[in-house]
Design a protein around this motif. Structure first.
Motif, short mmCIF file in Angstrom:
data_model
loop_
_atom_site.label_atom_id
_atom_site.label_comp_id
_atom_site.label_asym_id
_atom_site.label_seq_id
_atom_site.Cartn_x
_atom_site.Cartn_y
_atom_site.Cartn_z
N PRO A 1 0.83 -1.21 -0.06
CA PRO A 1 -0.12 0.14 -0.09
C PRO A 1 0.97 1.25 -0.13
O PRO A 1 2.02 1.23 0.34
CB PRO A 1 -0.65 -0.03 1.40
N GLN A 2 0.19 2.23 -0.40
CA GLN A 2 0.87 3.66 -0.24
C GLN A 2 0.08 4.15 1.06
O GLN A 2 0.27 3.58 2.08
CB GLN A 2 0.53 4.61 -1.44
N ARG A 3 -0.87 5.26 0.98
CA ARG A 3 -1.71 5.53 1.90
C ARG A 3 -2.66 4.54 2.63
O ARG A 3 -2.95 4.36 3.65
CB ARG A 3 -2.33 7.08 1.78
N GLU A 4 -3.45 3.97 1.54
CA GLU A 4 -4.40 2.86 1.88
C GLU A 4 -4.52 1.49 0.57
O GLU A 4 -3.84 2.03 -0.22
CB GLU A 4 -5.81 3.36 2.12
N ILE A 5 -5.15 0.70 1.19
CA ILE A 5 -5.23 -0.39 -0.03
C ILE A 5 -6.92 -0.18 -0.32
O ILE A 5 -7.72 -0.24 0.44
CB ILE A 5 -5.09 -1.71 0.63
N LYS A 6 -6.83 -0.03 -1.75
CA LYS A 6 -8.21 -0.02 -2.22
C LYS A 6 -9.00 -0.91 -2.80
O LYS A 6 -8.37 -1.97 -3.06
CB LYS A 6 -8.40 1.19 -3.48
N ILE A 7 -10.06 -0.90 -3.00
CA ILE A 7 -11.05 -2.26 -3.55
C ILE A 7 -10.41 -2.75 -4.93
O ILE A 7 -10.66 -3.97 -5.03
CB ILE A 7 -12.47 -1.91 -3.58
N GLU B 1 0.70 -6.81 1.99
CA GLU B 1 1.29 -6.18 3.16
C GLU B 1 0.73 -5.10 3.80
O GLU B 1 -0.04 -4.12 3.21
CB GLU B 1 2.75 -5.73 2.58
N LYS B 2 0.75 -4.76 5.00
CA LYS B 2 0.15 -3.98 5.87
C LYS B 2 -1.35 -4.01 5.55
O LYS B 2 -1.80 -2.86 5.41
CB LYS B 2 0.86 -2.58 5.73
N ALA B 3 -1.92 -5.03 5.93
CA ALA B 3 -3.23 -5.28 5.58
C ALA B 3 -4.15 -4.08 6.48
O ALA B 3 -5.52 -4.09 5.89
CB ALA B 3 -3.64 -6.79 5.92
N GLU B 4 -3.63 -3.54 7.46
CA GLU B 4 -4.61 -2.62 8.32
C GLU B 4 -4.70 -1.42 7.43
O GLU B 4 -5.69 -0.61 7.92
CB GLU B 4 -3.52 -2.44 9.60
N LYS B 5 -4.08 -1.35 6.31
CA LYS B 5 -4.41 0.00 5.54
C LYS B 5 -5.55 -0.15 4.60
O LYS B 5 -5.75 0.54 3.74
CB LYS B 5 -3.04 0.43 4.90
N MET B 6 -6.39 -1.47 4.30
CA MET B 6 -7.44 -1.70 3.75
C MET B 6 -8.49 -0.73 4.07
O MET B 6 -8.90 -0.70 5.40
CB MET B 6 -7.86 -3.22 3.65
N ASN B 7 -9.14 0.14 3.10
CA ASN B 7 -10.23 0.63 3.50
C ASN B 7 -11.46 0.05 3.76
O ASN B 7 -11.24 -1.47 3.40
CB ASN B 7 -10.37 1.78 2.52
N ASN C 1 -14.14 -5.43 2.83
CA ASN C 1 -15.32 -6.23 2.57
C ASN C 1 -15.44 -6.88 1.53
O ASN C 1 -15.73 -8.24 1.49
CB ASN C 1 -16.49 -5.23 2.52
N ALA C 2 -14.44 -6.63 0.23
CA ALA C 2 -14.21 -7.26 -0.80
C ALA C 2 -13.40 -8.49 -0.46
O ALA C 2 -13.39 -9.67 -0.82
CB ALA C 2 -13.54 -6.45 -1.86
N GLN D 1 -3.22 -5.60 14.40
CA GLN D 1 -4.40 -6.54 13.95
C GLN D 1 -5.74 -5.69 14.34
O GLN D 1 -6.89 -6.07 13.72
CB GLN D 1 -4.12 -7.56 15.01
N THR D 2 -5.81 -4.99 15.36
CA THR D 2 -7.17 -4.43 16.08
C THR D 2 -7.69 -3.50 14.84
O THR D 2 -8.82 -3.29 14.80
CB THR D 2 -6.95 -3.51 17.02
N ALA D 3 -6.86 -3.06 13.78
CA ALA D 3 -7.53 -2.11 12.64
C ALA D 3 -8.22 -3.18 11.62
O ALA D 3 -8.66 -2.46 10.74
CB ALA D 3 -6.24 -1.30 11.94
N LEU D 4 -8.12 -4.35 11.80
CA LEU D 4 -8.61 -5.36 10.76
C LEU D 4 -10.22 -5.48 11.24
O LEU D 4 -10.47 -5.65 12.40
CB LEU D 4 -7.79 -6.57 10.73
N LEU D 5 -10.89 -6.22 10.17
CA LEU D 5 -12.36 -6.45 10.64
C LEU D 5 -12.18 -7.68 11.36
O LEU D 5 -11.20 -8.82 11.13
CB LEU D 5 -13.06 -6.73 9.45
#
Length: 305
Positions: free
Chosen positions: A90-96, A117-123, A128-129, A150-154
Motif C-alpha cells: 500500500p501507499q496511504r491505503e489499500i483500495k477495492i 502487506e500492511k493489511a491494516e491499511k485496507m479501506n 469487505n471485498a 491487528q485491531t485495525a482489521l475487521l
C-alpha cells in the motif's frame, strides 16, 4: 535470502503446509520491520515449490522464479518474477481495485499466492471485498496478510485466517542482520540500542544517515535547558524540504533516543510524556497539511515553555 530469527514461527508455518490443505489464509502479525514480508515470500516459495520441500528446494524452476521475485523486491534486480505470486504493497491505503485484482488472480489456473502487506491499511470497501474471498477461497490458493496493527482489521477477517505471531527480534539477531548487510561502523551499536526489537530504525540509520543526523540535531535542541530558537528554526527549514514519511522517521528516532535517556535518568519522565503527546499532535498536523516548519517549531516551543 536468509531469515534471521523466527525459527519457531517457521516451524509452525511448515506444519500447516504439511497438512496439504486445498487453500490457505494466513495472518502474519507482529512489529514492523521484523521480517514478516520476507517470511511471507518464502512461505509462498514453499507452497509453490515443485518438490514441496521445506521453504522451497531452491532448485526447481518455481523456486528460482520465487527467488527472482524476492531479489526484485529487496534488491531491485529486474529479474523475471514468479507469475504465480502477487504482492500488494500500500501507499496511504489499500483500495477495492487492488483486492479485485487479487480475486481475479487467485481464480487463474494452478497454484497462486497473494500477499497483502500492511493489511491494516485496507479501506472499508477493500476489507469487505477481501472478506468475501476469504469466506470462499479458490482451491490451490494462498492468501497472506501481514500487519503490525491487528485491531485495525475487521474481526471477521481475523477469524478466517490462521494467525501466526512474530516475536520481536533479539538484539543479537539485529546485530547479525546488520553484519550481513555490511553495516559495522560506529553507528551500528547505536542502531542496535535504538532498535526496540525491529529493523525499522536500524534501516534508517544504515540507509539514511541524513535523517539520523537530523534526529540527533533535534534531540540536542530539545534536551538543552535553555531555549534555542535559532536551532529549531534551522531544523524547521530542513523539515520543510522532507517528505511526511521522512519526518515521521526522524521523530520516531528522537522518541527512541528520549526513551533510552529517560530509562538512564538523563531525561525527566514528565518531559518524555509531554514529547509523546506533542509528537502525536505534530504528525497529525503535518498530515492535515499544516506547514511542516511551523508544526515543528510549534512542538518545540510547546515543550520548552
Amino acid at each position: 535470502m536468509k531469515i534471521i530469527g523466527h525459527e519457531d514461527t517457521k516451524k509452525i508455518i511448515r506444519l500447516f503446509l504439511d497438512k496439504n490443505y486445498s487453500s490457505y489464509s494466513f495472518l502474519f502479525k507482529g512489529k514492523d520491520c521484523i521480517g514478516k514480508k520476507l517470511v511471507a515470500l518464502l512461505t509462498a516459495r514453499a507452497f509453490l515449490c515443485e518438490k514441496n520441500y521445506g521453504f522451497g528446494c531452491g532448485e526447481c524452476n518455481s523456486c528460482r522464479l520465487a527467488d527472482n521475485t524476492i531479489s526484485n523486491i529487496y534488491h531491485k534486480t529486474g529479474l523475471n518474477p514468479h507469475p504465480d505470486i502477487l504482492v500488494i504493497t500500500p501507499q496511504r491505503e489499500i483500495k477495492i481495485d487492488q483486492i479485485r485484482k487479487i480475486t481475479e488472480f487467485l481464480k487463474l489456473k494452478g497454484k497462486k499466492v497473494a500477499i497483502i502487506e500492511k493489511a491494516e491499511k485496507m479501506n472499508v470497501e477493500a476489507s469487505n471485498a477481501l472478506l468475501k474471498t476469504l469466506e470462499e477461497p479458490p482451491e490451490n490458493s494462498m492468501i497472506i496478510l501481514t500487519t503490525s496493527n491487528q485491531t485495525a482489521l475487521l474481526p471477521t477477517i481475523i477469524s478466517r485466517c490462521k494467525k501466526i505471531r512474530f516475536k520481536p527480534l533479539k538484539k543479537e539477531e539485529i546485530q547479525q542482520i546488520l553484519s550481513l548487510k555490511g553495516f559495522e561502523d560506529k553507528n551500528a551499536k547505536t542502531a542496535v540500542a535504538l532498535s526496540d526489537g525491529s529493523m525499522c530504525i536500524p534501516d534508517i540509520i544504515m540507509n539514511r544517515p541524513d535523517l539520523f543526523k537530523y534526529a540527533k540535531d533535534l534531540f540536542t535542541v530539545l534536551s538543552v535547558d535553555e531555549i534555542h530558537p535559532e536551532g529549531i528554526i534551522s531544523l524547521g527549514e530542513i523539515f520543510d524540504r522532507l517528505e511526511i514519511e521522512e519526518i515521521n522517521e526522524v521523530l520516531d528516532i528522537v522518541e527512541k533516543i528520549l526513551y533510552k535517556k529517560m530509562l538512564k535518568g538523563d531525561i525527566n519522565p514528565d518531559f518524555y510524556d509531554r514529547f509523546i503527546k506533542e509528537n502525536q499532535e505534530l504528525k497529525k498536523a503535518i498530515f492535515r497539511g499544516v506547514k511542516k516548519k511551523l508544526a515543528v517549531e510549534g512542538m518545540y516551543f510547546n515543550l520548552k515553555t
